[in-house]
Design a protein around this motif. Sequence first.
Motif, PDB file in Angstrom:
ATOM      1  N   TYR A  74       0.834  -1.252   0.172  1.00 34.94           N
ATOM      2  CA  TYR A  74       0.037  -0.067   0.147  1.00 34.94           C
ATOM      3  C   TYR A  74       0.907   1.241  -0.092  1.00 34.94           C
ATOM      4  CZ  TYR A  74      -3.715  -3.247   1.259  1.00 34.94           C
ATOM      5  OH  TYR A  74      -4.678  -4.311   1.054  1.00 34.94           O
ATOM      6  N   HIS A  75       2.000   1.251   0.468  1.00 34.42           N
ATOM      7  CA  HIS A  75       3.184   2.413   0.530  1.00 34.42           C
ATOM      8  C   HIS A  75       3.518   2.388  -0.941  1.00 34.42           C
ATOM      9  CE1 HIS A  75       5.733   5.333   1.583  1.00 34.42           C
ATOM     10  NE2 HIS A  75       5.355   5.299   2.789  1.00 34.42           N
ATOM     11  N   VAL A  76       2.918   3.037  -1.827  1.00 27.93           N
ATOM     12  CA  VAL A  76       3.109   3.293  -3.201  1.00 27.93           C
ATOM     13  C   VAL A  76       4.782   3.961  -3.472  1.00 27.93           C
ATOM     14  CG1 VAL A  76       2.640   4.142  -5.422  1.00 27.93           C
ATOM     15  CG2 VAL A  76       0.900   3.585  -3.734  1.00 27.93           C
ATOM     16  N   TRP A  77       5.070   4.925  -2.829  1.00 25.37           N
ATOM     17  CA  TRP A  77       6.490   5.445  -2.847  1.00 25.37           C
ATOM     18  C   TRP A  77       7.592   4.424  -2.669  1.00 25.37           C
ATOM     19  CZ3 TRP A  77      11.049   6.233  -0.734  1.00 25.37           C
ATOM     20  CH2 TRP A  77      11.830   7.331  -1.342  1.00 25.37           C
ATOM     21  N   ASN A  78       7.233   3.716  -1.456  1.00 24.19           N
ATOM     22  CA  ASN A  78       8.149   2.919  -0.930  1.00 24.19           C
ATOM     23  C   ASN A  78       8.470   1.706  -1.986  1.00 24.19           C
ATOM     24  OD1 ASN A  78       9.306   4.120   1.342  1.00 24.19           O
ATOM     25  ND2 ASN A  78       7.925   2.822   2.506  1.00 24.19           N
ATOM     26  N   ARG A  79       7.276   1.251  -2.357  1.00 26.18           N
ATOM     27  CA  ARG A  79       7.194   0.003  -3.473  1.00 26.18           C
ATOM     28  C   ARG A  79       8.092   0.363  -4.787  1.00 26.18           C
ATOM     29  NH1 ARG A  79       4.121  -4.499  -3.889  1.00 26.18           N
ATOM     30  NH2 ARG A  79       3.865  -5.460  -5.984  1.00 26.18           N
ATOM     31  N   ALA A  80       7.752   1.727  -5.076  1.00 26.28           N
ATOM     32  CA  ALA A  80       8.404   2.076  -6.401  1.00 26.28           C
ATOM     33  C   ALA A  80       9.995   2.200  -6.289  1.00 26.28           C
ATOM     34  CB  ALA A  80       7.778   3.292  -6.864  1.00 26.28           C
ATOM     35  N   PHE A  81      10.365   2.843  -5.016  1.00 28.81           N
ATOM     36  CA  PHE A  81      11.600   3.322  -5.110  1.00 28.81           C
ATOM     37  C   PHE A  81      12.809   2.737  -4.061  1.00 28.81           C
ATOM     38  CE2 PHE A  81       9.300   6.859  -6.529  1.00 28.81           C
ATOM     39  CZ  PHE A  81       9.945   7.192  -7.762  1.00 28.81           C
ATOM     40  N   ARG A  82      12.050   1.778  -3.052  1.00 32.15           N
ATOM     41  CA  ARG A  82      12.914   1.268  -2.133  1.00 32.15           C
ATOM     42  C   ARG A  82      11.965  -0.187  -1.563  1.00 32.15           C
ATOM     43  NH1 ARG A  82      12.385   2.649   3.159  1.00 32.15           N
ATOM     44  NH2 ARG A  82      14.367   2.054   3.614  1.00 32.15           N
ATOM     45  N   PRO A  83      11.916  -0.982  -2.523  1.00 36.01           N
ATOM     46  CA  PRO A  83      10.805  -2.177  -2.190  1.00 36.01           C
ATOM     47  C   PRO A  83      11.515  -3.005  -1.180  1.00 36.01           C
ATOM     48  CG  PRO A  83      11.696  -2.369  -4.530  1.00 36.01           C
ATOM     49  CD  PRO A  83      11.969  -0.829  -3.897  1.00 36.01           C
ATOM     50  N   PHE A  84      12.762  -3.224  -1.173  1.00 36.01           N
ATOM     51  CA  PHE A  84      13.404  -4.073  -0.357  1.00 36.01           C
ATOM     52  C   PHE A  84      13.965  -3.484   0.860  1.00 36.01           C
ATOM     53  CE2 PHE A  84      13.224  -6.243  -4.567  1.00 36.01           C
ATOM     54  CZ  PHE A  84      12.579  -7.295  -4.123  1.00 36.01           C
ATOM     55  N   GLY A  85      13.800  -2.346   0.992  1.00 38.44           N
ATOM     56  CA  GLY A  85      14.469  -1.396   2.089  1.00 38.44           C
ATOM     57  C   GLY A  85      14.573  -2.229   3.303  1.00 38.44           C
ATOM     58  N   LEU A  86      13.301  -2.356   3.988  1.00 45.47           N
ATOM     59  CA  LEU A  86      13.226  -3.013   5.283  1.00 45.47           C
ATOM     60  C   LEU A  86      13.835  -4.259   5.236  1.00 45.47           C
ATOM     61  CD1 LEU A  86       9.924  -1.769   6.541  1.00 45.47           C
ATOM     62  CD2 LEU A  86      12.242  -0.848   7.394  1.00 45.47           C
ATOM     63  N   TYR A  87      13.460  -5.091   4.151  1.00 43.67           N
ATOM     64  CA  TYR A  87      13.964  -6.450   4.080  1.00 43.67           C
ATOM     65  C   TYR A  87      15.544  -6.534   4.294  1.00 43.67           C
ATOM     66  CZ  TYR A  87      15.513 -11.220   2.537  1.00 43.67           C
ATOM     67  OH  TYR A  87      16.157 -12.333   2.120  1.00 43.67           O
ATOM     68  N   GLN A  88      16.247  -5.615   3.473  1.00 47.45           N
ATOM     69  CA  GLN A  88      17.628  -5.390   3.517  1.00 47.45           C
ATOM     70  C   GLN A  88      18.227  -4.975   4.824  1.00 47.45           C
ATOM     71  OE1 GLN A  88      17.718  -3.539  -0.379  1.00 47.45           O
ATOM     72  NE2 GLN A  88      19.212  -4.863  -0.873  1.00 47.45           N
ATOM     73  N   LEU A  89      17.539  -4.185   5.375  1.00 47.74           N
ATOM     74  CA  LEU A  89      18.034  -3.544   6.709  1.00 47.74           C
ATOM     75  C   LEU A  89      18.141  -4.753   7.829  1.00 47.74           C
ATOM     76  CD1 LEU A  89      18.361  -1.210   8.790  1.00 47.74           C
ATOM     77  CD2 LEU A  89      16.023  -1.446   9.309  1.00 47.74           C
ATOM     78  N   PHE A  90      17.173  -5.702   7.704  1.00 48.89           N
ATOM     79  CA  PHE A  90      17.331  -6.720   8.627  1.00 48.89           C
ATOM     80  C   PHE A  90      17.941  -7.979   8.078  1.00 48.89           C
ATOM     81  CE2 PHE A  90      13.674  -4.261  10.266  1.00 48.89           C
ATOM     82  CZ  PHE A  90      13.747  -4.303  11.822  1.00 48.89           C
ATOM     83  N   PHE A  91      17.845  -8.305   6.841  1.00 49.94           N
ATOM     84  CA  PHE A  91      18.553  -9.419   6.464  1.00 49.94           C
ATOM     85  C   PHE A  91      19.775  -9.446   5.453  1.00 49.94           C
ATOM     86  CE2 PHE A  91      14.334 -10.434   7.938  1.00 49.94           C
ATOM     87  CZ  PHE A  91      14.719 -11.599   9.064  1.00 49.94           C
ATOM     88  N   GLY A  92      20.001  -7.986   4.874  1.00 49.77           N
ATOM     89  CA  GLY A  92      21.091  -7.931   4.330  1.00 49.77           C
ATOM     90  C   GLY A  92      20.759  -8.205   2.541  1.00 49.77           C
ATOM     91  N   SER A  93      21.637  -9.049   1.912  1.00 48.77           N
ATOM     92  CA  SER A  93      21.724  -9.198   0.711  1.00 48.77           C
ATOM     93  C   SER A  93      20.367  -9.778   0.188  1.00 48.77           C
ATOM     94  CB  SER A  93      22.887 -10.056   0.047  1.00 48.77           C
ATOM     95  OG  SER A  93      22.791 -10.354  -1.325  1.00 48.77           O
ATOM     96  N   LEU A  94      19.749  -9.598  -1.132  1.00 47.91           N
ATOM     97  CA  LEU A  94      18.663 -10.113  -1.533  1.00 47.91           C
ATOM     98  C   LEU A  94      19.107 -11.629  -2.230  1.00 47.91           C
ATOM     99  CD1 LEU A  94      17.000  -7.368  -3.556  1.00 47.91           C
ATOM    100  CD2 LEU A  94      16.345  -7.999  -1.336  1.00 47.91           C
ATOM    101  N   GLU A  95      20.389 -11.926  -2.485  1.00 51.84           N
ATOM    102  CA  GLU A  95      21.065 -13.012  -3.125  1.00 51.84           C
ATOM    103  C   GLU A  95      21.834 -13.547  -2.668  1.00 51.84           C
ATOM    104  OE1 GLU A  95      18.738 -13.179  -7.371  1.00 51.84           O
ATOM    105  OE2 GLU A  95      20.594 -12.313  -7.206  1.00 51.84           O
ATOM    106  N   ARG A  96      22.211 -14.526  -1.853  1.00 53.45           N
ATOM    107  CA  ARG A  96      23.570 -15.124  -1.233  1.00 53.45           C
ATOM    108  C   ARG A  96      23.816 -16.225  -1.503  1.00 53.45           C
ATOM    109  NH1 ARG A  96      23.674 -15.995   4.594  1.00 53.45           N
ATOM    110  NH2 ARG A  96      21.519 -16.007   5.432  1.00 53.45           N
ATOM    111  N   THR A  97      24.779 -16.893  -1.001  1.00 47.62           N
ATOM    112  CA  THR A  97      24.974 -18.385  -1.057  1.00 47.62           C
ATOM    113  C   THR A  97      25.557 -18.618   0.350  1.00 47.62           C
ATOM    114  OG1 THR A  97      27.311 -18.137  -1.713  1.00 47.62           O
ATOM    115  CG2 THR A  97      25.663 -18.259  -3.383  1.00 47.62           C
TER     116      THR A  97
END
Length: 251
Positions: A74-97
Amino acid sequence: MLLHLSDLHFGTERQACIQAIQRFCAQHQPEVVVVSGDLTQRAKFKEFYACKQFLESLKTPYFVVPGNHDIPLYHVWNRAFRPFGLYQLFFGSLERTLLTQHFYLIGMNSIRRRYHTRGHISFEQIESVNQLLMDAPDNKLKIIVSHQPFYTSNEDHHLKDCPALGQFAIKEWGQHQLYALLHGHLHLVAVYDLNQAFTLNLSHPVYEVHAGTAVSRRLHKKIPNSFNVIHENGTFQHYFFDEQLQEFIAQ
């Protein structure tokens, strides 16, 4: 032992399931906990925080990838410009090994901000994973983790959510001894051999492993909360939550 959780949907979590998984980890001490996306219900700070606290409480290395519920709806600005902002804040890289005693894990982000539920992978991701598989140790089970499945059976109605390049990707990766892909998204429990499902003519099976929801109240057709276990010999085991015993029981 690898513990495969999915679709935690923190914000809709059940404490009884959380406590049962904590007890399971204390008793069985898996070498890694894998979460195949949808850590949160609405990608809120408090939901990511609660999920992080839960995973830390297991006292086990964990490996996560984002799901479609982990970017703002529902937060359109965050979805458009920083969709993974909170995910990366807590868990870092989107793709790792991650390399463990028996497993080599490759995380792949199948989430795109312009789609609501549909998975997407690119040719660049396919080639990158190809290289990782080629460089992986031969004595480990090679496993890819992403949120949306690459295959569903005919009776399911979620074919539109599978990445368009999924079959092509499996044929490429299967040539480098890929063992399995771990997914969530559908809140269903299933294992398929993609070598047979896609008629790839590989010399070995490539398993598609679907996990149900581990701790959420958002159950699919009243299927109980569940998780999967992959043993070091590559066998799969499904656990379902028993409401009377308040424990996850192997099926």
